[in-house]
Design a protein around this motif. Structure first.
Motif, PDB file in Angstrom:
ATOM      1  N   THR A   9       0.848  -1.191   0.000  1.00 24.49           N
ATOM      2  CA  THR A   9       0.000   0.000   0.000  1.00 24.49           C
ATOM      3  C   THR A   9       0.885   1.243   0.000  1.00 24.49           C
ATOM      4  O   THR A   9       2.022   1.229   0.464  1.00 24.49           O
ATOM      5  CB  THR A   9      -0.934   0.021   1.221  1.00 24.49           C
ATOM      6  OG1 THR A   9      -0.170   0.186   2.421  1.00 24.49           O
ATOM      7  CG2 THR A   9      -1.748  -1.260   1.309  1.00 24.49           C
ATOM      8  N   GLY A  10       0.355   2.322  -0.558  1.00 25.78           N
ATOM      9  CA  GLY A  10       1.133   3.556  -0.646  1.00 25.78           C
ATOM     10  C   GLY A  10       2.424   3.355  -1.406  1.00 25.78           C
ATOM     11  O   GLY A  10       3.485   3.841  -1.005  1.00 25.78           O
ATOM     12  N   ALA A  11       2.332   2.660  -2.543  1.00 19.92           N
ATOM     13  CA  ALA A  11       3.544   2.215  -3.238  1.00 19.92           C
ATOM     14  C   ALA A  11       3.896   3.036  -4.462  1.00 19.92           C
ATOM     15  O   ALA A  11       4.773   2.643  -5.232  1.00 19.92           O
ATOM     16  CB  ALA A  11       3.400   0.748  -3.633  1.00 19.92           C
ATOM     17  N   GLY A  33      -0.141  -0.546  -4.754  1.00 23.63           N
ATOM     18  CA  GLY A  33      -1.308   0.152  -4.224  1.00 23.63           C
ATOM     19  C   GLY A  33      -1.110   1.655  -4.235  1.00 23.63           C
ATOM     20  O   GLY A  33      -0.081   2.160  -3.777  1.00 23.63           O
ATOM     21  N   SER A  34      -2.110   2.374  -4.765  1.00 22.27           N
ATOM     22  CA  SER A  34      -2.010   3.827  -4.839  1.00 22.27           C
ATOM     23  C   SER A  34      -3.405   4.425  -4.885  1.00 22.27           C
ATOM     24  O   SER A  34      -4.291   3.896  -5.565  1.00 22.27           O
ATOM     25  CB  SER A  34      -1.228   4.251  -6.086  1.00 22.27           C
ATOM     26  OG  SER A  34      -1.246   5.654  -6.257  1.00 22.27           O
ATOM     27  N   GLY A  38      -3.338   7.285 -11.872  1.00 27.64           N
ATOM     28  CA  GLY A  38      -2.259   7.682 -12.762  1.00 27.64           C
ATOM     29  C   GLY A  38      -0.887   7.499 -12.137  1.00 27.64           C
ATOM     30  O   GLY A  38       0.042   6.983 -12.774  1.00 27.64           O
ATOM     31  N   ARG A  39      -0.750   7.893 -10.875  1.00 29.34           N
ATOM     32  CA  ARG A  39       0.544   7.750 -10.204  1.00 29.34           C
ATOM     33  C   ARG A  39       0.874   6.278  -9.977  1.00 29.34           C
ATOM     34  O   ARG A  39       2.035   5.869 -10.086  1.00 29.34           O
ATOM     35  CB  ARG A  39       0.522   8.499  -8.876  1.00 29.34           C
ATOM     36  CG  ARG A  39       0.456  10.012  -9.036  1.00 29.34           C
ATOM     37  CD  ARG A  39       0.355  10.716  -7.706  1.00 29.34           C
ATOM     38  NE  ARG A  39       0.275  12.159  -7.869  1.00 29.34           N
ATOM     39  CZ  ARG A  39       0.086  13.007  -6.871  1.00 29.34           C
ATOM     40  NH1 ARG A  39      -0.043  12.547  -5.629  1.00 29.34           N
ATOM     41  NH2 ARG A  39       0.015  14.302  -7.094  1.00 29.34           N
ATOM     42  N   GLY A  40      -0.137   5.497  -9.662  1.00 26.27           N
ATOM     43  CA  GLY A  40       0.098   4.073  -9.480  1.00 26.27           C
ATOM     44  C   GLY A  40       0.523   3.402 -10.771  1.00 26.27           C
ATOM     45  O   GLY A  40       1.423   2.556 -10.789  1.00 26.27           O
ATOM     46  N   ARG A  41      -0.117   3.784 -11.859  1.00 29.27           N
ATOM     47  CA  ARG A  41       0.229   3.224 -13.174  1.00 29.27           C
ATOM     48  C   ARG A  41       1.653   3.614 -13.568  1.00 29.27           C
ATOM     49  O   ARG A  41       2.429   2.775 -14.057  1.00 29.27           O
ATOM     50  CB  ARG A  41      -0.765   3.710 -14.214  1.00 29.27           C
ATOM     51  CG  ARG A  41      -0.568   3.100 -15.608  1.00 29.27           C
ATOM     52  CD  ARG A  41      -1.743   3.399 -16.504  1.00 29.27           C
ATOM     53  NE  ARG A  41      -2.052   4.812 -16.579  1.00 29.27           N
ATOM     54  CZ  ARG A  41      -3.117   5.393 -16.010  1.00 29.27           C
ATOM     55  NH1 ARG A  41      -3.976   4.664 -15.309  1.00 29.27           N
ATOM     56  NH2 ARG A  41      -3.336   6.690 -16.147  1.00 29.27           N
TER      57      ARG A  41
END
Length: 238
Positions: A9-11, A33-34, A38-41
């Motif tokens: 999580t929060g990755a 996990g995000s 967009g930031r997670g991708r």
């Protein structure tokens, strides 16, 4: 590659991203996990083919449920998402700040862990790593420690939330011990992340802390559970 899976999580940045990167290097399929898709991708693309973005807001029950529906089996859960919105002592900390901090650092960990328990129970060796803080150690808060000045009383919301997380780590480890779970807390040390102004000014490499988390994620069957470790593998007092 094998079929081992992990969720961090929060990755999408900081320590969490480095943990995801190292787990991918160990052969895991890693869910990044995000809260922000967009930031997670983008983080998943930077980590490589073993990474999969997973929209997950640990403070949103619907987001947690939707994420859990996408993961059939999980070998490693790293509860890394955390916030520190205030460095104030308790005398200057509002209940709103406390609630906001606990919502992510404590309630979010419980909600995510419980939601992913069915997936973790499908693993032959389930591991849970809770990213805590040495500042959550009551022993270190009341005795000299080089990481921070004892008796300062600052960052009351964050530090007390991590003390609560430590207690929950012990209780989860006790509850799930007979099912083969290994559940431990990690003190990553001060790292140059966006957690708060002190963290931003710190010189510590997030990747160094991430290696400590991965070590706990890869514990053998006779490894410890319900314990608190520093990033370097040494024991931290509660």
């Amino acid at each position: 590659m094998n079929d081992r899976t992990a969720l961090v999580t929060g990755a999408n940045k900081g320590i969490g991203k480095q943990i995801a990167r190292l787990l991918a290097a160990e052969g895991f399929r890693v869910y990044v996990g995000s809260r922000d898709a967009g930031r997670g991708r983008q983080a998943a693309e930077e980590i490589g083919d073993a990474a999969r973005p997973l929209v997950l807001d640990v403070t949103d029950p619907d987001s947690i449920a939707a994420a859990a529906d996408q993961v059939d089996r999980l070998d490693v859960l790293v509860n890394n998402a955390g916030v520190s919105p205030s460095l104030a002592p308790p005398t200057e900390t509002s209940t709103d700040v406390l609630r906001r901090t606990y919502e992510t650092n404590v309630f979010g960990v419980v909600a995510v862990t419980n939601a992913f328990l069915p997936a973790l129970r499908r693993s032959p060796r389930p591991r849970v790593v809770n990213v805590s803080s040495g500042t959550g150690s009551l022993t270190w808060s009341t005795s000299p420690n080089p990481q921070f000045a004892p008796g300062s009383g600052g960052a009351a919301a964050y530090r007390s939330s991590k003390a609560a997380l430590n207690a929950l780590t012990v209780l989860y480890a006790q509850t799930l011990a007979e099912e083969g779970f290994k559940i431990n807390a990690l003190a990553p040390g001060m790292r140059a992340t966006g957690l708060n102004s002190l963290a931003a000014e710190a010189g510590g490499d997030p990747a160094e802390a991430a290696r400590g988390a991965v070590r706990l994620a890869l514990l053998p069957d006779d490894g410890p559970s319900g314990s608190f470790f520093s990033w370097d593998g040494t024991s931290v007092p509660w």
